[in-house]
Write a protein that holds these residues in place. Sequence first.
Motif, PDB file in Angstrom:
ATOM      1  N   ALA A  45       0.817  -1.210   0.000  1.00  0.00           N
ATOM      2  CA  ALA A  45       0.000   0.000   0.000  1.00  0.00           C
ATOM      3  C   ALA A  45       0.853   1.263   0.000  1.00  0.00           C
ATOM      4  O   ALA A  45       0.459   2.283  -0.562  1.00  0.00           O
ATOM      5  N   SER A  46       2.016   1.208   0.632  1.00  0.00           N
ATOM      6  CA  SER A  46       2.867   2.391   0.691  1.00  0.00           C
ATOM      7  C   SER A  46       3.878   2.436  -0.444  1.00  0.00           C
ATOM      8  O   SER A  46       4.723   3.319  -0.475  1.00  0.00           O
ATOM      9  N   GLY A  47       3.780   1.524  -1.373  1.00  0.00           N
ATOM     10  CA  GLY A  47       4.683   1.493  -2.516  1.00  0.00           C
ATOM     11  C   GLY A  47       4.385   2.604  -3.498  1.00  0.00           C
ATOM     12  O   GLY A  47       3.426   3.368  -3.363  1.00  0.00           O
ATOM     13  N   VAL A  48       5.189   2.690  -4.507  1.00  0.00           N
ATOM     14  CA  VAL A  48       5.056   3.748  -5.507  1.00  0.00           C
ATOM     15  C   VAL A  48       3.739   3.637  -6.267  1.00  0.00           C
ATOM     16  O   VAL A  48       3.060   4.630  -6.507  1.00  0.00           O
ATOM     17  N   LEU A  49       3.350   2.422  -6.608  1.00  0.00           N
ATOM     18  CA  LEU A  49       2.141   2.243  -7.404  1.00  0.00           C
ATOM     19  C   LEU A  49       0.867   2.109  -6.570  1.00  0.00           C
ATOM     20  O   LEU A  49      -0.228   2.266  -7.091  1.00  0.00           O
ATOM     21  N   GLY A  50       0.982   1.793  -5.308  1.00  0.00           N
ATOM     22  CA  GLY A  50      -0.205   1.588  -4.485  1.00  0.00           C
ATOM     23  C   GLY A  50      -0.859   0.250  -4.772  1.00  0.00           C
ATOM     24  O   GLY A  50      -0.249  -0.638  -5.354  1.00  0.00           O
ATOM     25  N   ILE A  51      -2.115   0.122  -4.369  1.00  0.00           N
ATOM     26  CA  ILE A  51      -2.845  -1.132  -4.549  1.00  0.00           C
ATOM     27  C   ILE A  51      -4.194  -0.824  -5.184  1.00  0.00           C
ATOM     28  O   ILE A  51      -4.864   0.139  -4.806  1.00  0.00           O
ATOM     29  N   ASN A  52      -4.606  -1.667  -6.118  1.00  0.00           N
ATOM     30  CA  ASN A  52      -5.945  -1.530  -6.676  1.00  0.00           C
ATOM     31  C   ASN A  52      -6.931  -2.359  -5.845  1.00  0.00           C
ATOM     32  O   ASN A  52      -6.567  -2.950  -4.829  1.00  0.00           O
ATOM     33  N   GLY A  53      -8.163  -2.441  -6.280  1.00  0.00           N
ATOM     34  CA  GLY A  53      -9.201  -3.145  -5.523  1.00  0.00           C
ATOM     35  C   GLY A  53      -8.923  -4.627  -5.347  1.00  0.00           C
ATOM     36  O   GLY A  53      -9.154  -5.198  -4.278  1.00  0.00           O
TER      37      GLY A  53
ATOM     38  N   SER B  75       2.368  -4.943 -11.738  1.00  0.00           N
ATOM     39  CA  SER B  75       1.333  -4.766 -12.748  1.00  0.00           C
ATOM     40  C   SER B  75      -0.079  -5.037 -12.247  1.00  0.00           C
ATOM     41  O   SER B  75      -1.010  -4.381 -12.656  1.00  0.00           O
ATOM     42  N   LEU B  76      -0.264  -6.002 -11.360  1.00  0.00           N
ATOM     43  CA  LEU B  76      -1.619  -6.334 -10.908  1.00  0.00           C
ATOM     44  C   LEU B  76      -1.987  -5.668  -9.586  1.00  0.00           C
ATOM     45  O   LEU B  76      -3.137  -5.317  -9.371  1.00  0.00           O
ATOM     46  N   LEU B  77      -1.033  -5.552  -8.669  1.00  0.00           N
ATOM     47  CA  LEU B  77      -1.349  -4.913  -7.403  1.00  0.00           C
ATOM     48  C   LEU B  77      -1.380  -3.400  -7.541  1.00  0.00           C
ATOM     49  O   LEU B  77      -2.061  -2.722  -6.809  1.00  0.00           O
ATOM     50  N   GLY B  78      -0.621  -2.875  -8.476  1.00  0.00           N
ATOM     51  CA  GLY B  78      -0.563  -1.432  -8.642  1.00  0.00           C
ATOM     52  C   GLY B  78      -1.777  -0.891  -9.376  1.00  0.00           C
ATOM     53  O   GLY B  78      -2.564  -1.611  -9.961  1.00  0.00           O
ATOM     54  N   SER B  79      -1.918   0.416  -9.340  1.00  0.00           N
ATOM     55  CA  SER B  79      -3.060   1.081  -9.990  1.00  0.00           C
ATOM     56  C   SER B  79      -2.913   1.080 -11.482  1.00  0.00           C
ATOM     57  O   SER B  79      -1.912   1.218 -12.056  1.00  0.00           O
TER      58      SER B  79
END
Length: 116
Positions: free
Chosen positions: A44-52, A112-116
Amino acid sequence: MTETAQPRAGRVLPVWAVATIAGGFGLFYAYVVWNAVTLLVYQASGVLGINGLGWTVLLIAVLLPIVVYAIAFAVGWRRRALPFAAVLFAGLCLVAAFWINVLAYAYAYGGSLLGS
């Protein structure tokens, strides 16, 4: 002609034995929860964040060990020591299999999948 309830056949574990077995296995379940929370915060605190989908998978990874432990404890706490430990171990195996799948998902498709 009244029938009285028959006591349960066999011995029931003393409270200290139930607490020892459940506590020992509880540490392993807690370790999985701790790792799942760590991965959730890291992603969650990564550069890309997390999608749904990422939030769903990682929140299930946090909650599943707690639910499985509660179910395994409820199923096994009135059994003898070995079956009680076996039920908790079977639940731990289920949690470990799910956790390995979450790790494979997070590390193989992390950006690719966890990020927005």
